[in-house]
Structure formats: structure tokens, C-alpha cells
Design a protein around this motif. Sequence first.
Motif, mmCIF file in Angstrom:
data_model
loop_
_atom_site.group_PDB
_atom_site.id
_atom_site.type_symbol
_atom_site.label_atom_id
_atom_site.label_comp_id
_atom_site.label_asym_id
_atom_site.label_seq_id
_atom_site.Cartn_x
_atom_site.Cartn_y
_atom_site.Cartn_z
ATOM 1 N N PRO A 119 -41.677 -48.111 -91.718
ATOM 2 C CA PRO A 119 -41.047 -49.022 -90.918
ATOM 3 C C PRO A 119 -39.654 -48.250 -90.378
ATOM 4 O O PRO A 119 -39.492 -48.687 -88.993
ATOM 5 N N ARG A 120 -39.003 -47.491 -91.292
ATOM 6 C CA ARG A 120 -37.897 -46.796 -90.697
ATOM 7 C C ARG A 120 -38.198 -45.925 -89.441
ATOM 8 O O ARG A 120 -37.586 -45.856 -88.300
ATOM 9 N N ALA A 121 -39.452 -45.178 -89.650
ATOM 10 C CA ALA A 121 -39.897 -44.217 -88.490
ATOM 11 C C ALA A 121 -40.183 -44.995 -87.519
ATOM 12 O O ALA A 121 -39.744 -44.506 -86.362
ATOM 13 N N ARG A 122 -40.796 -46.078 -87.511
ATOM 14 C CA ARG A 122 -41.228 -47.041 -86.285
ATOM 15 C C ARG A 122 -40.026 -47.480 -85.714
ATOM 16 O O ARG A 122 -39.817 -47.479 -84.311
ATOM 17 N N ALA A 123 -38.846 -47.888 -86.426
ATOM 18 C CA ALA A 123 -37.638 -48.385 -85.816
ATOM 19 C C ALA A 123 -36.888 -47.235 -85.005
ATOM 20 O O ALA A 123 -36.213 -47.507 -84.100
ATOM 21 N N ALA A 124 -37.113 -46.123 -85.338
ATOM 22 C CA ALA A 124 -36.559 -45.013 -84.389
ATOM 23 C C ALA A 124 -37.135 -44.711 -82.957
ATOM 24 O O ALA A 124 -36.567 -44.392 -82.051
ATOM 25 N N LEU A 125 -38.318 -45.538 -82.575
ATOM 26 C CA LEU A 125 -38.898 -45.576 -81.536
ATOM 27 C C LEU A 125 -38.272 -46.397 -80.698
ATOM 28 O O LEU A 125 -38.656 -46.633 -79.358
ATOM 29 N N ARG A 126 -37.288 -47.281 -81.073
ATOM 30 C CA ARG A 126 -36.586 -48.256 -80.235
ATOM 31 C C ARG A 126 -35.156 -48.066 -80.324
ATOM 32 O O ARG A 126 -34.334 -49.187 -80.655
ATOM 33 N N PRO A 127 -34.717 -47.154 -79.692
ATOM 34 C CA PRO A 127 -33.132 -46.886 -79.783
ATOM 35 C C PRO A 127 -32.409 -47.858 -78.897
ATOM 36 O O PRO A 127 -32.812 -48.267 -77.782
ATOM 37 N N GLY A 128 -31.333 -48.299 -79.329
ATOM 38 C CA GLY A 128 -30.391 -49.056 -78.835
ATOM 39 C C GLY A 128 -30.285 -50.469 -79.012
ATOM 40 O O GLY A 128 -29.755 -51.426 -78.868
ATOM 41 N N GLU A 129 -31.782 -50.935 -79.620
ATOM 42 C CA GLU A 129 -32.041 -52.523 -79.994
ATOM 43 C C GLU A 129 -31.285 -52.608 -81.413
ATOM 44 O O GLU A 129 -31.346 -51.546 -82.360
ATOM 45 N N ARG A 130 -30.958 -53.751 -81.757
ATOM 46 C CA ARG A 130 -30.550 -54.034 -82.865
ATOM 47 C C ARG A 130 -31.720 -54.346 -84.047
ATOM 48 O O ARG A 130 -32.636 -55.058 -83.667
ATOM 49 N N LEU A 131 -31.747 -53.359 -85.213
ATOM 50 C CA LEU A 131 -33.008 -53.439 -85.831
ATOM 51 C C LEU A 131 -32.664 -53.511 -87.322
ATOM 52 O O LEU A 131 -31.754 -52.637 -87.743
#
Length: 319
Positions: free
Chosen positions: A246-258
Motif C-alpha cells: 500500500p505504501r507503493a500505491r500511495a506514492a502514486l498520489r503525491p500531494g494528497e494527505r495519505l
Amino acid sequence: MTAGPGLELPEPNTITRPYRGLSVQDVDVPLTTDGIGALLRQRDIYRRTAFLVLRNNGTTALVAVRPEDPARLFSPVAEMRVLAGPAATAWIDEPSVDVSNASALASAALARRRDGVLAYVVQGRFEHVNFIWRPEPLTIRVTEVVPPYPPKLLAMAEQAVAFDEDLPPVRLVLDSVDVRDLMDGHPAARYLLPCRGSGVAADAEVSFLDCHPPYQRDWLLIGCDRSVAFHEHFYGSQPARVDLCPRARAALRPGERLLTKCCLLERDIQLDGATAVVPWGANLDEVRAALRALCGIPPAGSPRAGSYLPAGAVPGSGS
């Protein structure tokens, strides 16, 4: 007593913290600046009172006030400002709401949002009252593996939001990494999943790495870098693999609070721009700390706890 702009308009998401700073009073004067001013010139206020909710025959107004002498228990009103008259103030009866919690207040307000309303006054649990000004919840995406559902990280984040009274209003949105979708999208004769906690039943085509099953040359690992390391330790080889991190997936949404998790992190949290990462087996304190970091709030117990970034600001952005 003065009336005017000396008391500034609140920022969006403002609530009374703690809500003992709000006084609710039934009055028989017109809820106008003149009517309220005439009333308050005749009354003292408690030294901790910062806001008044005045009610008259089913209508409501929100007023900011400042006591003349905060060192005295009661003193005259030194300054007042009518923040919202009856047309811009909504009264909500919702007995289930914890009015000390900004997210709960925002949820109650947004469920009854009306054009032109700025202040939502909520009478909630134990008949206690608080208000929220122009509710604009911060969206935090929770990137997590499913099944099971609801995923543990989302459930823990909801629990932390429900009890942390320092947080601004937060809206949690699940961004799921679905093991079943990954399997459907990558057909294989056999699958190897990290653990039985994946929620997928074992059968002839599905095995679980944590059970150390007999090696199969044609299985496909649905797993992360840690799973690959386990496979190398158990079997001396690297398998074919589809990454579910899931951390790798989160890297695809820069700038959003994740908010997400990673099994390479064993304790504490990591903050990478607008992404907060907790361990795979995070405890509630770590999840709470991650949410506070995403909202720009110092760790619980620090002297500045209770302050937070304004809506739209992102940690690390310089906002």
C-alpha cells in the motif's frame, strides 16, 4: 463595551475548545446587533466564555465575546461581535454526537447543510452544545489491503478520529488494494499470499507464505518486498511477484494527505511529505500520531497540541 470587527471572524472548522467556552442562553430580545448589544451591556460573562449562542423563539445567533477582566470570575463584556444571525445559524438536535469532537460536529452539520448557513450549533450527547463554523473536513485517504473488510487500518483511524479532541474535522476515504482484484488481473496456476489474514480461503491454488508451504515452481506471489525476503529465506529463490504494497500505491498520489502502512517499518511512524506511514502491526497510538502529523498537529501531550494547519494546507508544503 465595543461592537465591531475587533474580534475576527473564525477560521473554517472552528469549534469551541474546550466547549465550556460556549454559553447557551434563551433571551427575549431581537437577535440583531443592536438587540444583542443592549442585552450584553446589562450582563456579565464568565471569564472563560468566548462565544455565546443566543436563542429566541426557535431562532439562533452566534456571538463572539471578550470579558473585560479575564482574571475575575465574572466581568462585563468588553467586546462583542455577532458572527451569525438567525439566517446564518442552524440549530441541530443530534443526541448521539460528541460535541467535543470536530469530526462528529462536521458530520452532523454537513448532513444538514443549508445555503447561507455559516454556523452550525449542535446539541449532542448529554445535551451538551458546541458549534462548528463553516465546516470543511480535511480528506485523508487510507490506503490499505482488503480483504478483510473493513480493513484494520481504516477501523483504527476511525477510532482515533472519534476520541482525539485536538483533530480538526477529518473525512477518511478508503483507497483499497484488493487482493482478489490483483489475482483476477494476473491469472496464474497457483497463488502465494503473505498470510491467512488476507481473507482469501486456502485451496489447491492458494497457499500462505506464513505457513511455510511446500515450494511450488509455478506459484505467483501477491506480496511486498518483505514477502520476497521471506520467500528467499524459505526457498532460496525469488518468485514471480505482483506487488501489493500500500505504501507503493500511495506514492502514486503525491500531494494528497495519505495514511498507509508498510511492513518494512517495525515501530513508530514515518512522514514523507503528505504521506504518513505506520507499521503493518501499528498500535492505536501510532495511528493517532500519524493522523495528527497529517493535520499539522504536534504529538499528543506537547505544549502546542491543539493547533493545526488551516484547511487546504499540506504538511511539508510550506502552507
